[in-house]
Scaffold this motif. Structure first.
Motif, PDB file in Angstrom:
ATOM      1  N   ARG A  14       0.829  -1.207   0.000  1.00 38.72           N
ATOM      2  CA  ARG A  14       0.000   0.000   0.000  1.00 38.72           C
ATOM      3  C   ARG A  14       0.862   1.255   0.000  1.00 38.72           C
ATOM      4  O   ARG A  14       2.053   1.212   0.312  1.00 38.72           O
ATOM      5  CB  ARG A  14      -0.894   0.047   1.262  1.00 38.72           C
ATOM      6  N   ALA A  15       0.212   2.391  -0.332  1.00 42.98           N
ATOM      7  CA  ALA A  15       0.833   3.687  -0.096  1.00 42.98           C
ATOM      8  C   ALA A  15       0.874   3.885   1.411  1.00 42.98           C
ATOM      9  O   ALA A  15      -0.175   3.964   2.052  1.00 42.98           O
ATOM     10  CB  ALA A  15       0.019   4.789  -0.755  1.00 42.98           C
ATOM     11  N   ARG A  17       1.872   6.131   4.614  1.00 40.78           N
ATOM     12  CA  ARG A  17       2.216   7.511   4.995  1.00 40.78           C
ATOM     13  C   ARG A  17       2.214   7.637   6.522  1.00 40.78           C
ATOM     14  O   ARG A  17       3.253   7.846   7.123  1.00 40.78           O
ATOM     15  CB  ARG A  17       1.224   8.501   4.365  1.00 40.78           C
ATOM     16  N   TYR A  67       7.566  19.777  -2.729  1.00 40.54           N
ATOM     17  CA  TYR A  67       6.433  18.835  -2.682  1.00 40.54           C
ATOM     18  C   TYR A  67       5.189  19.537  -2.141  1.00 40.54           C
ATOM     19  O   TYR A  67       4.095  19.414  -2.686  1.00 40.54           O
ATOM     20  CB  TYR A  67       6.808  17.640  -1.802  1.00 40.54           C
ATOM     21  N   THR A 155       5.530   5.382  -0.694  1.00 47.15           N
ATOM     22  CA  THR A 155       4.387   5.896  -1.465  1.00 47.15           C
ATOM     23  C   THR A 155       4.919   6.450  -2.773  1.00 47.15           C
ATOM     24  O   THR A 155       5.924   7.170  -2.779  1.00 47.15           O
ATOM     25  CB  THR A 155       3.670   7.045  -0.710  1.00 47.15           C
ATOM     26  N   LEU A 156       4.259   6.112  -3.867  1.00 45.48           N
ATOM     27  CA  LEU A 156       4.609   6.730  -5.152  1.00 45.48           C
ATOM     28  C   LEU A 156       4.063   8.153  -5.145  1.00 45.48           C
ATOM     29  O   LEU A 156       2.856   8.348  -5.045  1.00 45.48           O
ATOM     30  CB  LEU A 156       3.962   5.919  -6.281  1.00 45.48           C
ATOM     31  N   THR A 157       4.919   9.148  -5.187  1.00 40.45           N
ATOM     32  CA  THR A 157       4.424  10.534  -5.217  1.00 40.45           C
ATOM     33  C   THR A 157       4.998  11.295  -6.408  1.00 40.45           C
ATOM     34  O   THR A 157       6.082  10.999  -6.887  1.00 40.45           O
ATOM     35  CB  THR A 157       4.766  11.327  -3.927  1.00 40.45           C
ATOM     36  N   GLY A 158       4.221  12.298  -6.827  1.00 41.39           N
ATOM     37  CA  GLY A 158       4.657  13.108  -7.959  1.00 41.39           C
ATOM     38  C   GLY A 158       4.502  14.596  -7.739  1.00 41.39           C
ATOM     39  O   GLY A 158       4.786  15.385  -8.641  1.00 41.39           O
ATOM     40  N   ASN A 159       4.061  15.002  -6.552  1.00 39.86           N
ATOM     41  CA  ASN A 159       3.766  16.432  -6.340  1.00 39.86           C
ATOM     42  C   ASN A 159       4.961  17.346  -6.574  1.00 39.86           C
ATOM     43  O   ASN A 159       4.793  18.474  -7.032  1.00 39.86           O
ATOM     44  CB  ASN A 159       3.240  16.653  -4.921  1.00 39.86           C
ATOM     45  N   ARG A 199     -11.128  -1.665  -4.212  1.00 38.87           N
ATOM     46  CA  ARG A 199     -10.982  -1.429  -5.650  1.00 38.87           C
ATOM     47  C   ARG A 199     -12.299  -1.648  -6.353  1.00 38.87           C
ATOM     48  O   ARG A 199     -13.215  -2.271  -5.803  1.00 38.87           O
ATOM     49  CB  ARG A 199      -9.936  -2.392  -6.244  1.00 38.87           C
TER      50      ARG A 199
HETATM   51  C1  LIG Z   1       1.806   9.160 -10.850  1.00 40.60           C
HETATM   52  C2  LIG Z   1       1.274   9.206  -9.434  1.00 40.60           C
HETATM   53  C3  LIG Z   1       1.579  10.281  -8.619  1.00 40.60           C
HETATM   54  C4  LIG Z   1       1.112  10.323  -7.309  1.00 40.60           C
HETATM   55  N1  LIG Z   1       1.459  11.376  -6.520  1.00 40.60           N
HETATM   56  C5  LIG Z   1       1.109  11.367  -5.210  1.00 40.60           C
HETATM   57  C6  LIG Z   1       1.566  12.397  -4.353  1.00 40.60           C
HETATM   58  O1  LIG Z   1       2.265  13.322  -4.759  1.00 40.60           O
HETATM   59  N2  LIG Z   1       1.218  12.317  -3.042  1.00 40.60           N
HETATM   60  C7  LIG Z   1       0.455  11.299  -2.531  1.00 40.60           C
HETATM   61  O2  LIG Z   1       0.205  11.286  -1.324  1.00 40.60           O
HETATM   62  N3  LIG Z   1      -0.020  10.328  -3.341  1.00 40.60           N
HETATM   63  C8  LIG Z   1       0.302  10.327  -4.659  1.00 40.60           C
HETATM   64  N4  LIG Z   1      -0.145   9.346  -5.497  1.00 40.60           N
HETATM   65  C9  LIG Z   1      -1.107   8.341  -4.964  1.00 40.60           C
HETATM   66  C10 LIG Z   1      -0.446   7.165  -4.246  1.00 40.60           C
HETATM   67  O3  LIG Z   1       0.784   6.815  -4.811  1.00 40.60           O
HETATM   68  C11 LIG Z   1      -1.333   5.901  -4.315  1.00 40.60           C
HETATM   69  O4  LIG Z   1      -1.501   5.522  -5.649  1.00 40.60           O
HETATM   70  C12 LIG Z   1      -2.711   6.120  -3.722  1.00 40.60           C
HETATM   71  O5  LIG Z   1      -2.613   6.699  -2.455  1.00 40.60           O
HETATM   72  C13 LIG Z   1      -3.459   4.774  -3.586  1.00 40.60           C
HETATM   73  O6  LIG Z   1      -2.752   3.964  -2.701  1.00 40.60           O
HETATM   74  P1  LIG Z   1      -3.252   2.521  -2.306  1.00 40.60           P
HETATM   75  O7  LIG Z   1      -3.173   1.668  -3.546  1.00 40.60           O
HETATM   76  O8  LIG Z   1      -2.337   2.011  -1.251  1.00 40.60           O
HETATM   77  O9  LIG Z   1      -4.661   2.664  -1.850  1.00 40.60           O
HETATM   78  C14 LIG Z   1       0.303   9.279  -6.803  1.00 40.60           C
HETATM   79  C15 LIG Z   1       0.000   8.195  -7.631  1.00 40.60           C
HETATM   80  C16 LIG Z   1       0.469   8.155  -8.923  1.00 40.60           C
HETATM   81  C17 LIG Z   1       0.122   6.954  -9.791  1.00 40.60           C
END
Ligand SMILES: Cc1cc2nc3c(=O)[nH]c(=O)nc-3n(C[C@H](O)[C@H](O)[C@H](O)COP(=O)(O)O)c2cc1C
Length: 211
Positions: A14-15, A17, A67, A155-159, A199
């Protein structure tokens, strides 16, 4: 190593945090092993992926500031999008609170991993876009799975990418030649028990022979 089956690993990464342990150091050799595993993802020979591991506190603080600026930009759009999403309101509230927690505490996360790829996809045709993102994200996801199997959360983040050029300067990345794909905060997790996410049901997404 956690005792997870392949299916458990794939369904419970999971993501993370709020459950990141911000006080526990992460050994660099563990991160390096996860990156070695990530390099086994399907990376075509023409594609050159890189991973920047950031532990320096000044750099982490500077990236966390970028970010948060990015987070502020998406907040309004995101709030509109989530109110029309299929997910239950309680789940959405949880995700938003979790996202805000990460924004508030990002500089305290001990390690950031920044997956990068040589070449830029700005204005590129769809095939090149697919090649770029289809290379760097499978490798990134492999990294996250390898990390989870070692008790690390991410967590995958892109902000921060709203300010990619500024981040490139902080990290010494040659912006014109190398693109950042994400910023992955990594830390050990508080507890290792994570559950599959909510999902859309299979019937909503599975198409047999045609759309
Ligand atoms: C390309 C991309 C960028 C993302 N950027 C952020 C971000 O900047 N900050 C954040 O908290 N979650 C971000 N997310 C969302 C999380 O990575 C994650 O996909 C979402 O919280 C769902 O998590 P889960 O599968 O554990 O429920 C991003 C997801 C993607 C695919």
């Amino acid at each position: 190593m956690l005792n997870l089956t392949n299916d458990e690993l794939l369904t419970t990464t999971r993501a993370v945090r709020k459950r990141l342990d911000l006080s526990r150091p992460v050994e660099l050799e563990v991160i390096e092993r996860c990156i070695e595993i990530a390099l086994q993802a399907p990376i075509p020979p023409v594609m050159k992926v890189h991973f920047i591991v950031v532990t320096d506190s000044d750099q982490r603080r500077a990236l966390a500031d970028l970010y948060r600026r990015g987070n502020d930009q998406v907040a309004q759009v995101r709030d509109q999008a989530v109110t029309s999403a299929w997910t239950e309101q309680a789940t959405l509230t949880k995700i938003l609170s979790s996202a805000q927690y990460l924004a508030d505490h990002l500089q305290e996360v001990p390690v950031y991993v920044i997956p990068c790829i040589e070449g830029r996809s700005d204005d590129a045709p769809i095939t090149w876009q697919a090649g770029i993102w289809g290379t760097i994200f499978p490798a990134t996801w492999s990294f996250m799975l390898a990390a989870r199997s070692r008790g690390l959360g991410s967590t995958l983040t892109g902000n921060h990418l709203f300010f990619e050029r500024e981040a490139a300067t902080i990290l010494g990345i040659p912006y014109e030649q190398v693109m950042q794909a994400a910023l992955i905060p990594v830390a050990y997790t508080q507890g290792t028990d994570f559950k599959p996410a909510q999902r859309r049901p299979l019937g909503d997404v599975l198409h047999r022979n045609r759309w």
